[in-house]
Design an enzyme around this catalytic site. Structure first.
Site, PDB file in Angstrom:
ATOM      1  N   LEU A  31       0.828  -1.212   0.000  1.00 55.34           N
ATOM      2  CA  LEU A  31       0.000   0.000   0.000  1.00 55.34           C
ATOM      3  C   LEU A  31       0.859   1.257   0.000  1.00 55.34           C
ATOM      4  CD1 LEU A  31      -2.713   1.379   0.099  1.00 55.34           C
ATOM      5  CD2 LEU A  31      -2.721   1.091   2.587  1.00 55.34           C
ATOM      6  N   ASP A  61      11.439   2.541  12.577  1.00 57.88           N
ATOM      7  CA  ASP A  61      10.666   1.453  13.177  1.00 57.88           C
ATOM      8  C   ASP A  61       9.550   2.103  13.987  1.00 57.88           C
ATOM      9  OD1 ASP A  61       9.668  -0.517  14.916  1.00 57.88           O
ATOM     10  OD2 ASP A  61      11.618  -1.496  15.113  1.00 57.88           O
ATOM     11  N   ILE A  62       8.294   1.788  13.652  1.00 58.33           N
ATOM     12  CA  ILE A  62       7.200   2.507  14.323  1.00 58.33           C
ATOM     13  C   ILE A  62       7.079   2.154  15.803  1.00 58.33           C
ATOM     14  CG2 ILE A  62       5.840   2.966  12.229  1.00 58.33           C
ATOM     15  CD1 ILE A  62       3.932   0.673  13.196  1.00 58.33           C
ATOM     16  N   THR A 116       2.310  -8.191   9.003  1.00 55.50           N
ATOM     17  CA  THR A 116       1.236  -8.722   8.166  1.00 55.50           C
ATOM     18  C   THR A 116       1.321 -10.239   7.949  1.00 55.50           C
ATOM     19  OG1 THR A 116       2.522  -8.113   6.206  1.00 55.50           O
ATOM     20  CG2 THR A 116       0.805  -6.573   6.895  1.00 55.50           C
ATOM     21  N   TYR A 126      -3.227 -12.251  14.550  1.00 53.40           N
ATOM     22  CA  TYR A 126      -3.129 -11.066  13.672  1.00 53.40           C
ATOM     23  C   TYR A 126      -4.379 -10.185  13.828  1.00 53.40           C
ATOM     24  CZ  TYR A 126      -3.330  -8.422   9.260  1.00 53.40           C
ATOM     25  OH  TYR A 126      -3.457  -7.431   8.311  1.00 53.40           O
TER      26      TYR A 126
HETATM   27  N1  LIG Z   1      -2.091  -7.626   2.693  1.00 54.05           N
HETATM   28  C1  LIG Z   1      -3.394  -7.838   2.911  1.00 54.05           C
HETATM   29  O1  LIG Z   1      -4.012  -8.756   2.349  1.00 54.05           O
HETATM   30  C2  LIG Z   1      -4.140  -6.926   3.854  1.00 54.05           C
HETATM   31  C3  LIG Z   1      -5.512  -7.144   4.048  1.00 54.05           C
HETATM   32  C4  LIG Z   1      -6.207  -6.299   4.917  1.00 54.05           C
HETATM   33  C5  LIG Z   1      -5.538  -5.268   5.559  1.00 54.05           C
HETATM   34  N2  LIG Z   1      -4.205  -5.102   5.359  1.00 54.05           N
HETATM   35  C6  LIG Z   1      -3.535  -4.012   6.070  1.00 54.05           C
HETATM   36  O2  LIG Z   1      -3.137  -3.067   5.102  1.00 54.05           O
HETATM   37  C7  LIG Z   1      -1.948  -2.406   5.519  1.00 54.05           C
HETATM   38  C8  LIG Z   1      -0.918  -2.452   4.398  1.00 54.05           C
HETATM   39  O3  LIG Z   1      -0.685  -3.815   4.078  1.00 54.05           O
HETATM   40  P1  LIG Z   1       0.393  -4.242   2.995  1.00 54.05           P
HETATM   41  O4  LIG Z   1      -0.113  -5.470   2.339  1.00 54.05           O
HETATM   42  O5  LIG Z   1       0.804  -3.045   2.198  1.00 54.05           O
HETATM   43  O6  LIG Z   1       1.579  -4.675   3.967  1.00 54.05           O
HETATM   44  P2  LIG Z   1       3.083  -5.052   3.578  1.00 54.05           P
HETATM   45  O7  LIG Z   1       3.234  -5.128   2.099  1.00 54.05           O
HETATM   46  O8  LIG Z   1       3.420  -6.224   4.428  1.00 54.05           O
HETATM   47  O9  LIG Z   1       3.869  -3.771   4.058  1.00 54.05           O
HETATM   48  C9  LIG Z   1       4.038  -3.467   5.417  1.00 54.05           C
HETATM   49  C10 LIG Z   1       5.296  -2.663   5.529  1.00 54.05           C
HETATM   50  O10 LIG Z   1       5.472  -2.321   6.911  1.00 54.05           O
HETATM   51  C11 LIG Z   1       6.829  -2.568   7.228  1.00 54.05           C
HETATM   52  N3  LIG Z   1       6.983  -2.788   8.658  1.00 54.05           N
HETATM   53  C12 LIG Z   1       6.829  -3.930   9.366  1.00 54.05           C
HETATM   54  N4  LIG Z   1       7.107  -3.717  10.662  1.00 54.05           N
HETATM   55  C13 LIG Z   1       7.439  -2.405  10.772  1.00 54.05           C
HETATM   56  C14 LIG Z   1       7.861  -1.592  11.851  1.00 54.05           C
HETATM   57  N5  LIG Z   1       7.995  -2.078  13.096  1.00 54.05           N
HETATM   58  N6  LIG Z   1       8.142  -0.288  11.606  1.00 54.05           N
HETATM   59  C15 LIG Z   1       8.041   0.216  10.350  1.00 54.05           C
HETATM   60  N7  LIG Z   1       7.662  -0.504   9.285  1.00 54.05           N
HETATM   61  C16 LIG Z   1       7.367  -1.805   9.505  1.00 54.05           C
HETATM   62  C17 LIG Z   1       7.197  -3.794   6.409  1.00 54.05           C
HETATM   63  O11 LIG Z   1       8.585  -3.929   6.324  1.00 54.05           O
HETATM   64  P3  LIG Z   1       9.199  -5.422   6.176  1.00 54.05           P
HETATM   65  O12 LIG Z   1       8.660  -5.947   4.872  1.00 54.05           O
HETATM   66  O13 LIG Z   1      10.673  -5.170   6.183  1.00 54.05           O
HETATM   67  O14 LIG Z   1       8.699  -6.189   7.352  1.00 54.05           O
HETATM   68  C18 LIG Z   1       6.546  -3.440   5.081  1.00 54.05           C
HETATM   69  O15 LIG Z   1       7.370  -2.621   4.274  1.00 54.05           O
HETATM   70  C19 LIG Z   1      -1.522  -3.103   6.814  1.00 54.05           C
HETATM   71  O16 LIG Z   1      -2.009  -2.368   7.907  1.00 54.05           O
HETATM   72  C20 LIG Z   1      -2.260  -4.429   6.761  1.00 54.05           C
HETATM   73  O17 LIG Z   1      -2.503  -4.931   8.064  1.00 54.05           O
HETATM   74  C21 LIG Z   1      -3.493  -5.890   4.507  1.00 54.05           C
END
Ligand SMILES: NC(=O)c1ccc[n+]([C@@H]2O[C@H](COP(=O)([O-])OP(=O)(O)OC[C@H]3O[C@@H](n4cnc5c(N)ncnc54)[C@H](OP(=O)(O)O)[C@@H]3O)[C@@H](O)[C@H]2O)c1
Length: 290
Positions: free
Chosen positions: A12, A36-37, A62, A125
């Site tokens: 996203l 890191d958040i 995630t 989760y």
């Molecule tokens: N993917 C789905 O199917 C889905 C469905 C419903 C809702 N969501 C929500 O949508 C949002 C975006 O999802 P997405 O699929 O874009 O997720 P994503 O591709 O997994 O991206 C999450 C990012 O956050 C980073 N991250 C992890 N821990 C962190 C920390 N402590 N501090 C700073 N950054 C950190 C990750 O880095 P690393 O890769 O290095 O860990 C990654 O770059 C999330 O809130 C997720 O819960 C996702």
């Protein structure tokens, strides 16, 4: 608007970067390892320096299955850190936008979930993401956007199916008894900006139109790619994943439609755009270099 985006290299976060630029918004993105958040001081300093109108938290733990054995870490990222972001957003006078998930619901509903339906997560989760919603609600100005089954650039279902086809799979076994709303990260990013521009707050469900099982989603991916593989439905029990998942987590997006005056396109249309974008990227990668 000036947007401070955490998790900026995730699916996203990356989609938001492109969409924000196209919409004339300023985008300041941070991700691991530079931010890191869960590091409250670093977050406070970064937001104070950025002076954003909105803090958009796309960072999350995630890994749904891994979270079952690692709930404390998932909670620190998905829950505790969001409460910290709420305080920091308040100090900066910014809106906090938190992204949440259909996995806060248990799947027992017989109709699409509305924003005020009681959450009841089944998985670690889901519990940690619900804690994140509670954390975001601490911010004076907050917008919680629940989305689902996201596909964009990165690790996701579309990419996983594509990878198996590229490896020559002739049969794909895919869960047929879970239903949800496949959603394109690019469409979600556009929707977030429209919600911000409309001054939305509270909880809003944002998904592409339509619904599917993972099996139906896979069948459509195979069809659009023109692949010959057979897709075979299996049950959740057969898949034997560590994390329990809701059997039905379709989200009702009528509040979103009421705010912005339109639905997102059907997920099949979004999938076609996602696959076309990948095709274009591959063609560029494959261009001969002089
Ligand atoms: N993917 C789905 O199917 C889905 C469905 C419903 C809702 N969501 C929500 O949508 C949002 C975006 O999802 P997405 O699929 O874009 O997720 P994503 O591709 O997994 O991206 C999450 C990012 O956050 C980073 N991250 C992890 N821990 C962190 C920390 N402590 N501090 C700073 N950054 C950190 C990750 O880095 P690393 O890769 O290095 O860990 C990654 O770059 C999330 O809130 C997720 O819960 C996702």
């Amino acid at each position: 608007m000036r947007l401070f985006v955490t998790g900026s290299r995730g699916q996203l976060g990356r989609a938001l970067q492109r969409t924000a630029a196209a919409g004339g918004h300023e985008y300041i993105g941070r991700d691991l390892p530079e931010l890191d958040i869960t590091d409250a001081t670093a977050v406070r300093d970064a937001v104070a320096e950025a002076r954003p109108d909105a803090v958009i938290n796309c960072a999350a733990y995630t890994a749904v299955d891994a979270a079952e054995a690692d709930e404390a870490r998932a909670l620190a990222v998905n829950g505790g850190a969001v409460a910290g972001l709420a305080a920091v957003a308040d100090e900066a006078g910014a809106l906090l936008v938190q992204i949440s998930t259909d996995f806060v619901f248990d799947g027992a509903s017989k109709r699409p979930y509305r924003e005020d339906d009681p959450p009841h997560p089944l998985s670690a989760y889901g519990r940690t993401k619900l804690a994140g919603e509670r954390g975001a609600e601490l911010a004076r100005r907050h917008l919680i956007v629940r989305t689902a089954w996201l596909f964009g650039d990165g690790a996701n279902f579309v990419e996983a199916i594509h990878r198996q086809l590229d490896a020559g799979a002739s049969e794909l076994r895919v869960v047929g008894d879970q239903r949800g709303c496949p959603t394109y990260a690019v469409d979600l990013a556009g929707a977030l900006l429209r919600l911000l521009e409309a001054g939305a707050s509270g909880v809003v469900h944002v998904v592409n139109q339509g619904q599917a099982s993972w099996f139906e989603f896979a069948v459509e991916i195979v069809r659009q790619l023109g692949a010959a593989a057979e897709v075979v439905p299996i049950s959740t029990a057969d898949a034997a994943r560590p994390a329990p998942r809701p059997a039905y987590s379709v989200l009702d997006a009528s509040r979103f439609r009421g705010i912005v005056g339109a639905d997102l396109p059907p997920w099949q249309d979004a999938l076609a755009r996602r696959l076309a974008a990948e095709e274009r990227a591959n063609n560029v990668d494959g261009c001969p270099v002089d």
